[in-house]
Scaffold this active site. Sequence first.
Site, mmCIF file in Angstrom:
data_model
loop_
_atom_site.group_PDB
_atom_site.id
_atom_site.type_symbol
_atom_site.label_atom_id
_atom_site.label_comp_id
_atom_site.label_asym_id
_atom_site.label_seq_id
_atom_site.Cartn_x
_atom_site.Cartn_y
_atom_site.Cartn_z
ATOM 1 N N CYS A 1 12.993 92.611 27.315
ATOM 2 C CA CYS A 1 12.134 92.327 26.408
ATOM 3 C C CYS A 1 11.065 91.195 26.561
ATOM 4 O O CYS A 1 10.371 91.108 25.818
ATOM 5 C CB CYS A 1 12.732 92.226 24.829
ATOM 6 S SG CYS A 1 14.295 93.507 24.521
ATOM 7 N N HIS B 1 8.275 88.912 20.203
ATOM 8 C CA HIS B 1 9.191 90.211 20.455
ATOM 9 C C HIS B 1 9.754 90.397 18.926
ATOM 10 O O HIS B 1 10.407 89.835 18.403
ATOM 11 C CB HIS B 1 10.258 89.712 21.486
ATOM 12 C CG HIS B 1 11.063 90.832 21.716
ATOM 13 N ND1 HIS B 1 10.665 92.462 21.540
ATOM 14 C CD2 HIS B 1 12.426 91.047 21.578
ATOM 15 C CE1 HIS B 1 11.884 93.144 21.692
ATOM 16 N NE2 HIS B 1 12.859 92.382 21.508
ATOM 17 N N ASN C 1 12.659 97.729 17.252
ATOM 18 C CA ASN C 1 12.832 96.917 18.306
ATOM 19 C C ASN C 1 12.409 97.982 19.752
ATOM 20 O O ASN C 1 13.069 98.650 20.142
ATOM 21 C CB ASN C 1 14.090 96.462 18.915
ATOM 22 C CG ASN C 1 13.845 95.242 19.941
ATOM 23 O OD1 ASN C 1 13.117 95.429 20.831
ATOM 24 N ND2 ASN C 1 14.997 94.685 20.237
HETATM 25 N N1 ACO Z 1 25.421 99.764 9.631
HETATM 26 C C1 ACO Z 1 26.657 99.389 8.835
HETATM 27 N N2 ACO Z 1 27.323 98.319 9.080
HETATM 28 C C2 ACO Z 1 27.258 97.921 10.545
HETATM 29 C C3 ACO Z 1 25.949 98.284 11.117
HETATM 30 C C4 ACO Z 1 25.282 99.380 10.582
HETATM 31 N N3 ACO Z 1 24.194 99.559 11.527
HETATM 32 N N4 ACO Z 1 26.006 97.547 12.426
HETATM 33 C C5 ACO Z 1 27.296 96.602 12.074
HETATM 34 N N5 ACO Z 1 27.879 96.799 11.074
HETATM 35 C C6 ACO Z 1 28.986 96.174 10.515
HETATM 36 C C7 ACO Z 1 29.743 95.566 11.599
HETATM 37 O O1 ACO Z 1 30.744 96.577 12.066
HETATM 38 C C8 ACO Z 1 30.724 94.422 10.872
HETATM 39 O O2 ACO Z 1 31.668 95.056 10.093
HETATM 40 P P1 ACO Z 1 32.926 94.558 9.841
HETATM 41 O O3 ACO Z 1 32.883 93.075 9.242
HETATM 42 O O4 ACO Z 1 33.876 95.314 9.313
HETATM 43 O O5 ACO Z 1 33.586 94.222 11.415
HETATM 44 C C9 ACO Z 1 29.646 94.097 9.980
HETATM 45 O O6 ACO Z 1 28.761 94.996 9.800
HETATM 46 C C10 ACO Z 1 28.887 92.778 10.427
HETATM 47 O O7 ACO Z 1 28.450 92.939 11.667
HETATM 48 P P2 ACO Z 1 27.631 91.877 12.704
HETATM 49 O O8 ACO Z 1 27.289 92.255 14.009
HETATM 50 O O9 ACO Z 1 28.550 90.265 12.399
HETATM 51 O O10 ACO Z 1 26.413 91.657 11.582
HETATM 52 P P3 ACO Z 1 25.353 90.613 11.585
HETATM 53 O O11 ACO Z 1 24.974 90.101 10.273
HETATM 54 O O12 ACO Z 1 25.534 89.827 12.834
HETATM 55 O O13 ACO Z 1 23.926 91.557 12.014
HETATM 56 C C11 ACO Z 1 22.610 92.228 13.685
HETATM 57 C C12 ACO Z 1 23.771 92.441 13.216
HETATM 58 C C13 ACO Z 1 21.467 92.598 12.925
HETATM 59 C C14 ACO Z 1 22.475 93.089 15.055
HETATM 60 C C15 ACO Z 1 22.298 90.738 14.263
HETATM 61 O O14 ACO Z 1 23.139 90.144 14.731
HETATM 62 C C16 ACO Z 1 20.846 90.572 15.026
HETATM 63 O O15 ACO Z 1 20.053 91.027 14.585
HETATM 64 N N6 ACO Z 1 21.366 89.726 16.043
HETATM 65 C C17 ACO Z 1 20.208 89.755 17.001
HETATM 66 C C18 ACO Z 1 20.220 91.370 17.611
HETATM 67 C C19 ACO Z 1 18.847 91.299 18.301
HETATM 68 O O16 ACO Z 1 17.938 90.777 18.122
HETATM 69 N N7 ACO Z 1 18.831 92.074 19.538
HETATM 70 C C20 ACO Z 1 17.637 92.404 20.576
HETATM 71 C C21 ACO Z 1 17.145 91.041 21.047
HETATM 72 S S1 ACO Z 1 16.835 91.400 22.808
HETATM 73 C C22 ACO Z 1 16.311 92.751 22.697
HETATM 74 O O17 ACO Z 1 15.461 93.117 22.388
HETATM 75 C C23 ACO Z 1 16.787 93.566 23.800
#
Ligand code: ACO
Length: 336
Positions: free
Chosen positions: A112, A263, A293
């Site tokens: 990215c 980004h 993204n």
């Molecule tokens: N729909 C429903 N539930 C979901 C989903 C979904 N799409 N995805 C995860 N969950 C669930 C998980 O299974 C988990 O359930 P559990 O508690 O029963 O195990 C719960 O939701 C919480 O999951 P987390 O991963 O802890 O959720 P979080 O609040 O951290 O949000 C997210 C996840 C949105 C991905 C966040 O961590 C984030 O944005 N991180 C940055 C990721 C990013 O920016 N990546 C790309 C950057 S670099 C690049 O672009 C390549």
Amino acid sequence: LPTVRLVGIGAALPDPCLHNDDLSHIVETSDEWIWPRTGIRERRILPPQLSVVDLAYQAATAALAQAQVHPQDLDLILLATSTSADRFGSAPQVQAALGATRAVAFDLTAACTGFVFAVATATQFLQTGLYRRALVVAADVLSRTVDWTDRTTCVLFGDGAGAVLLEADPAAAADPLQSGQHGILGIELRSDGTGSELLSLRMETEARSLVGSLQVGQYRCRPITMNGREVYKFAVHAVPEVIEKSLFRAGIPAEAVQGYFVHQANQRILDAIAKRLQVDPARIASVLEHYGNTSGASVPIALADWVEKGRFGPGDLGVMVGFGAGLTWGSIVFRW
Ligand code: ACO
């Protein structure tokens, strides 16, 4: 050093659109989960009959048209992509499609951050005087690399491309009133391979017996894996620091910048960055809602969106910021 100006911008997004509600038919998720946590409502998907080269070509053509520059006048084409259809590289195919016969073309991969690293690389060629005009294209089709049964990643990504045309302007550098005032003003880049496990699009090596006891390794492409929580922590910590360093290099205070083109990974990350920098969140471009993204392409797509809407234009100060797998991150301060 010659001044390096941004003289054209373009973007390309495929028509087919996948809404959060559509995703709820594919994996166990919902708009109610995705939207508040990411700021994403829909993303574009490249149809299977088209390639990353088609997307890159469209964005490149738009940037050239805006700058009114002919492909024959290009000296360099850099294609930032992590999703090349040919791992030997796709940039020469973009060059051929454009008919940019004079240009040298090669790929650059930095996830990215690819676009920001490619703009920084092209700037060096222009500042040394080796080349006069460089086209930097970022194109990614992450829809082809995600595991569509993994709800923790497949809801985040979309396909797209963006391009900028950069031009060396030796006359501006010679003019004391203009020197250091326009174009690329400050660059700061970082890598940390100790975090490579947090986000990857890895080739797995499978052993295969060839003859007798001789074995050969064979590649198999694995889908994207991500530790979302840790990537989030990395982004909100590392990104403001690199922005501040690039602004310091350029001698520009954060509040003087009209547009931050960061980004587009997650709206919460953009909001956290605004808070850390103490800048108005309205100055941080966001196109996440409609495109998700788009990896390396997200920064020029956001910039093209603001330019098209008249929110960013000639004379304005901007910052382009990438972060992602590698880990890699970087920031470039410029005046349009
Ligand atoms: N729909 C429903 N539930 C979901 C989903 C979904 N799409 N995805 C995860 N969950 C669930 C998980 O299974 C988990 O359930 P559990 O508690 O029963 O195990 C719960 O939701 C919480 O999951 P987390 O991963 O802890 O959720 P979080 O609040 O951290 O949000 C997210 C996840 C949105 C991905 C966040 O961590 C984030 O944005 N991180 C940055 C990721 C990013 O920016 N990546 C790309 C950057 S670099 C690049 O672009 C390549």
